[in-house]
Design a protein around this motif. Structure first.
Motif, PDB file in Angstrom:
ATOM      1  N   PRO A 127     -28.287 -13.866  11.005  1.00 56.92           N
ATOM      2  CA  PRO A 127     -28.258 -14.015  12.468  1.00 56.92           C
ATOM      3  C   PRO A 127     -29.328 -14.959  13.000  1.00 56.92           C
ATOM      4  O   PRO A 127     -29.114 -15.634  14.008  1.00 56.92           O
ATOM      5  CB  PRO A 127     -28.474 -12.583  12.972  1.00 56.92           C
ATOM      6  CG  PRO A 127     -29.135 -11.871  11.831  1.00 56.92           C
ATOM      7  CD  PRO A 127     -28.573 -12.482  10.595  1.00 56.92           C
ATOM      8  N   ASP A 128     -30.485 -15.015  12.340  1.00 53.31           N
ATOM      9  CA  ASP A 128     -31.539 -15.920  12.813  1.00 53.31           C
ATOM     10  C   ASP A 128     -31.099 -17.377  12.725  1.00 53.31           C
ATOM     11  O   ASP A 128     -31.384 -18.183  13.619  1.00 53.31           O
ATOM     12  CB  ASP A 128     -32.819 -15.714  12.001  1.00 53.31           C
ATOM     13  CG  ASP A 128     -33.473 -14.367  12.291  1.00 53.31           C
ATOM     14  OD1 ASP A 128     -33.142 -13.777  13.341  1.00 53.31           O
ATOM     15  OD2 ASP A 128     -34.301 -13.910  11.480  1.00 53.31           O
ATOM     16  N   MET A 129     -30.391 -17.708  11.646  1.00 54.63           N
ATOM     17  CA  MET A 129     -29.881 -19.067  11.515  1.00 54.63           C
ATOM     18  C   MET A 129     -28.829 -19.349  12.579  1.00 54.63           C
ATOM     19  O   MET A 129     -28.803 -20.419  13.184  1.00 54.63           O
ATOM     20  CB  MET A 129     -29.295 -19.268  10.116  1.00 54.63           C
ATOM     21  CG  MET A 129     -28.688 -20.655   9.886  1.00 54.63           C
ATOM     22  SD  MET A 129     -29.879 -21.995  10.084  1.00 54.63           S
ATOM     23  CE  MET A 129     -30.825 -21.776   8.569  1.00 54.63           C
ATOM     24  N   ALA A 130     -27.947 -18.386  12.814  1.00 54.77           N
ATOM     25  CA  ALA A 130     -26.923 -18.567  13.844  1.00 54.77           C
ATOM     26  C   ALA A 130     -27.570 -18.787  15.209  1.00 54.77           C
ATOM     27  O   ALA A 130     -27.173 -19.682  15.967  1.00 54.77           O
ATOM     28  CB  ALA A 130     -26.007 -17.340  13.888  1.00 54.77           C
ATOM     29  N   ARG A 131     -28.591 -17.995  15.508  1.00 51.81           N
ATOM     30  CA  ARG A 131     -29.290 -18.128  16.788  1.00 51.81           C
ATOM     31  C   ARG A 131     -29.937 -19.513  16.917  1.00 51.81           C
ATOM     32  O   ARG A 131     -29.907 -20.145  17.977  1.00 51.81           O
ATOM     33  CB  ARG A 131     -30.342 -17.028  16.905  1.00 51.81           C
ATOM     34  CG  ARG A 131     -30.986 -16.926  18.270  1.00 51.81           C
ATOM     35  CD  ARG A 131     -31.905 -15.726  18.345  1.00 51.81           C
ATOM     36  NE  ARG A 131     -31.159 -14.461  18.320  1.00 51.81           N
ATOM     37  CZ  ARG A 131     -31.172 -13.595  17.305  1.00 51.81           C
ATOM     38  NH1 ARG A 131     -31.873 -13.865  16.198  1.00 51.81           N
ATOM     39  NH2 ARG A 131     -30.478 -12.471  17.374  1.00 51.81           N
ATOM     40  N   SER A 132     -30.477 -20.001  15.811  1.00 54.66           N
ATOM     41  CA  SER A 132     -31.102 -21.332  15.826  1.00 54.66           C
ATOM     42  C   SER A 132     -30.076 -22.423  16.120  1.00 54.66           C
ATOM     43  O   SER A 132     -30.388 -23.413  16.790  1.00 54.66           O
ATOM     44  CB  SER A 132     -31.777 -21.612  14.477  1.00 54.66           C
ATOM     45  OG  SER A 132     -32.826 -20.706  14.237  1.00 54.66           O
ATOM     46  N   VAL A 133     -28.856 -22.234  15.617  1.00 55.28           N
ATOM     47  CA  VAL A 133     -27.808 -23.221  15.874  1.00 55.28           C
ATOM     48  C   VAL A 133     -27.483 -23.275  17.358  1.00 55.28           C
ATOM     49  O   VAL A 133     -27.409 -24.358  17.961  1.00 55.28           O
ATOM     50  CB  VAL A 133     -26.541 -22.896  15.052  1.00 55.28           C
ATOM     51  CG1 VAL A 133     -25.392 -23.832  15.445  1.00 55.28           C
ATOM     52  CG2 VAL A 133     -26.826 -23.009  13.564  1.00 55.28           C
ATOM     53  N   TYR A 134     -27.317 -22.096  17.983  1.00 56.59           N
ATOM     54  CA  TYR A 134     -27.029 -22.075  19.419  1.00 56.59           C
ATOM     55  C   TYR A 134     -28.165 -22.730  20.210  1.00 56.59           C
ATOM     56  O   TYR A 134     -27.927 -23.529  21.122  1.00 56.59           O
ATOM     57  CB  TYR A 134     -26.843 -20.632  19.905  1.00 56.59           C
ATOM     58  CG  TYR A 134     -25.594 -19.964  19.394  1.00 56.59           C
ATOM     59  CD1 TYR A 134     -24.330 -20.473  19.693  1.00 56.59           C
ATOM     60  CD2 TYR A 134     -25.664 -18.810  18.617  1.00 56.59           C
ATOM     61  CE1 TYR A 134     -23.179 -19.848  19.224  1.00 56.59           C
ATOM     62  CE2 TYR A 134     -24.522 -18.182  18.152  1.00 56.59           C
ATOM     63  CZ  TYR A 134     -23.285 -18.706  18.451  1.00 56.59           C
ATOM     64  OH  TYR A 134     -22.150 -18.099  17.993  1.00 56.59           O
TER      65      TYR A 134
END
Length: 543
Positions: free
Chosen positions: A373-380
């Motif tokens: 989820p941290d990577m996904a959040r960074s993408v957004y």
């Protein structure tokens, strides 16, 4: 400005021209023609760069090539130019570093691998090192339908060394590959097979099988008078029969390769631009790539399908649909999560314009699915750094946070973006409507959602999205005989605000009023007909 400032006393006309064109590129990084002109100017500084050129000119030119190829990494011809320039300036090692960067950026370029290997042949004296590079190239581009220049260069290298066993081994690989010039490779392979030891022609188990079959056949009988005498085979006769069987076996390989080549010929002949360029492809080209991928996915295994996708994404690098398709196909293959990640990263970081964030949002969803989820959040977050206020991304991010942390986490995203100075009033109106939708659909609180609309209506008098959703929200509430009057009053209030207070375009107001008039006919009371005709006069009547 350029990373390298030019002292005033060194501002020769050519450097002035360089700086002028460099400013054009800095102001419009997507201007491909300006980039090409800048590269040409840089290459010609001081009459063409060499070992004796000034550090100033060398640094400027390197900087231009680095920036240009970071922006357009699929231009194999410019990697070749850059490598040639480095060879003339700094020698073999510097040129090899550029080639390595090039094949890392466009690893399926037959031309680039062929040039790299040719350069290695001319500058290296260790056959094993050269052969190792050729093998890397063969693994990278050997399946290309037009890979014959590379294979020719590989065979030519082994011919120089007079290594017929190596040449035969190369040909044995090539005759299995459907490609443009398959027939001439087979002709040479078949001719060479006649002089090679049996042990090189087939695997040991297949060779033994052929030998057993030959020995199992009864030897020919010779007529002597009225008697037939059975002749024992000599070793030479056995070998001759084995070679005949091997030749038939090779002809079967040729037939299969010919069939596979013919199947692909239709698609290959329709590829008019097999290389990358910034100009758009016409629709027939895109249709052909779609059909070719359809065919290969049905006919072939992982290696050939993935290779065709890589070829496609050189030509169609700016087309989202093929990145989506490649990622979906790869996701369907077992244990290929890292390859899927690589596809999304290449699309997101290099090729698909940030103005179309869909592929990046899909990448964030993939990372979420992988427990990151941290990577996904960074993408957004990274998308919104480049295009602040993008509604599609913000809504996707809020929904992600709801899945991860609950409703309050999603609302926190909307609040932070509404308070963000980089978001315009239209975006904020849309986000407020999305916030209300969460409270209504997810939390189930109609009153809290209505409160969000009512308290923020005066801020978003220009927001079409806000008022459309506000009206739809009130009209979608469940009704009964006991509650319809209250519902009607609220819906009527929204319509009055749209007509009298909002700053929406007249056509938008007219459309929303028509929506309200349908409501009057379907759900209105005895007085609805009178109000319908009044609204019809006001909205559709004379001015």
């Amino acid at each position: 400005m350029s990373d390298f400032a030019i002292p005033p006393d060194e501002m020769k006309p050519e450097f002035v021209e360089f700086e002028k064109e460099n400013r054009v590129v800095l102001e419009d990084p997507d201007n491909f023609d300006a980039w090409e002109k800048l590269v040409r100017i840089a290459e010609s500084l001081e009459g063409g760069l060499n070992r004796n050129s000034s550090p100033q000119a060398i640094a400027l030119t390197r900087n231009v090539f680095d920036r240009f190829l970071a922006k357009f990494p699929l231009l194999f011809g410019y990697w070749k130019k850059y490598a040639d320039m480095e060879f003339s300036i700094a020698g073999t090692e510097a040129a090899e570093m550029v080639y390595e960067r090039g094949v890392a950026s466009i690893g399926i370029s037959v031309d680039l691998w062929t040039n790299y290997c040719a350069f290695k042949v001319e500058t290296c004296h260790d056959p094993d090192v050269i052969r190792e590079l050729f093998e890397r190239g063969a693994n990278a581009v050997g399946l290309d339908f037009l890979s014959h220049p590379f294979w020719d260069k590989y065979i030519e290298f082994e011919e120089r060394l007079e290594c017929e066993d190596k040449i035969f081994a190369i040909l044995e690989r090539v005759v299995h590959i459907p490609m443009h010039q398959y027939a001439r490779y087979f002709d040479r392979f078949r001719t060479l097979a006649q002089t090679r030891p049996l042990s090189e022609l087939l695997p040991e188990d297949t060779l033994q099988q052929f030998r057993q079959e030959v020995l199992a056949d009864p030897p020919p009988a010779v007529q002597a008078g009225q008697q037939q005498i059975k002749m024992e085979r000599g070793e030479l006769e056995i070998e001759r029969e084995i070679r005949a069987r091997i030749d038939n076996f090779h002809l079967e390989i040729f037939s299969r390769t010919q069939t596979e080549t013919t199947k692909r010929w239709t698609y290959e002949s329709e590829i008019k631009r097999p290389y990358f360029h910034v100009t758009e492809l016409d629709e027939p080209q895109l249709v052909n790539w779609r059909k070719y991928l359809d065919f290969e996915e049905v006919e072939s295994g992982f290696e050939r399908v993935s290779f065709l996708y890589e070829r496609c994404l050189v030509t169609c690098a700016f087309y989202d649909e093929f990145w989506y398709r490649y990622a979906r196909w790869m996701y369907a293959q077992e244990g290929k999560e890292e390859e899927v990640r690589n596809i999304y990263q290449r699309a997101s970081m290099v090729f698909v314009p940030i103005s179309r964030p869909g592929i990046r949002i899909q990448y964030a969803t993939f990372e979420e699915s992988q427990g990151r989820p941290d990577m996904a959040r960074s993408v957004y977050e990274s998308i919104l750094e480049c295009i602040p206020g993008n509604i599609e991304t913000i809504v996707a991010w809020a929904n992600f946070e709801r899945r991860q942390g609950g409703l309050d986490a999603a609302i926190a995203v909307y609040r932070s973006q509404i308070e963000n100075d980089k978001c315009d009033i239209y975006t904020k109106g849309a986000l407020t409507a999305e916030w209300a939708r969460l409270l209504w659909r997810i939390k189930g609180s109609v009153e809290e959602a209505r409160q969000v609309y009512q308290e923020n209506a005066h801020w978003y008098l220009d927001s079409r999205f806000f008022w459309i959703n506000y009206l739809q929200f009130e009209m979608d509430q469940p009704t009964s005989a006991e509650t319809e009057n209250a519902n009607y009053a609220r819906i009527r209030q929204v319509i009055d605000d749209i007509r009298k207070k909002s700053h929406l375009p007249p056509l938008t107001i007219k459309d929303l009023c028509h929506h309200y008039m349908v409501y009057l006919m379907e759900r209105g009371t005895k007085e609805a007909a009178k109000e319908f005709l009044y609204m019809d006069k006001e909205v559709n009547g004379y001015i």
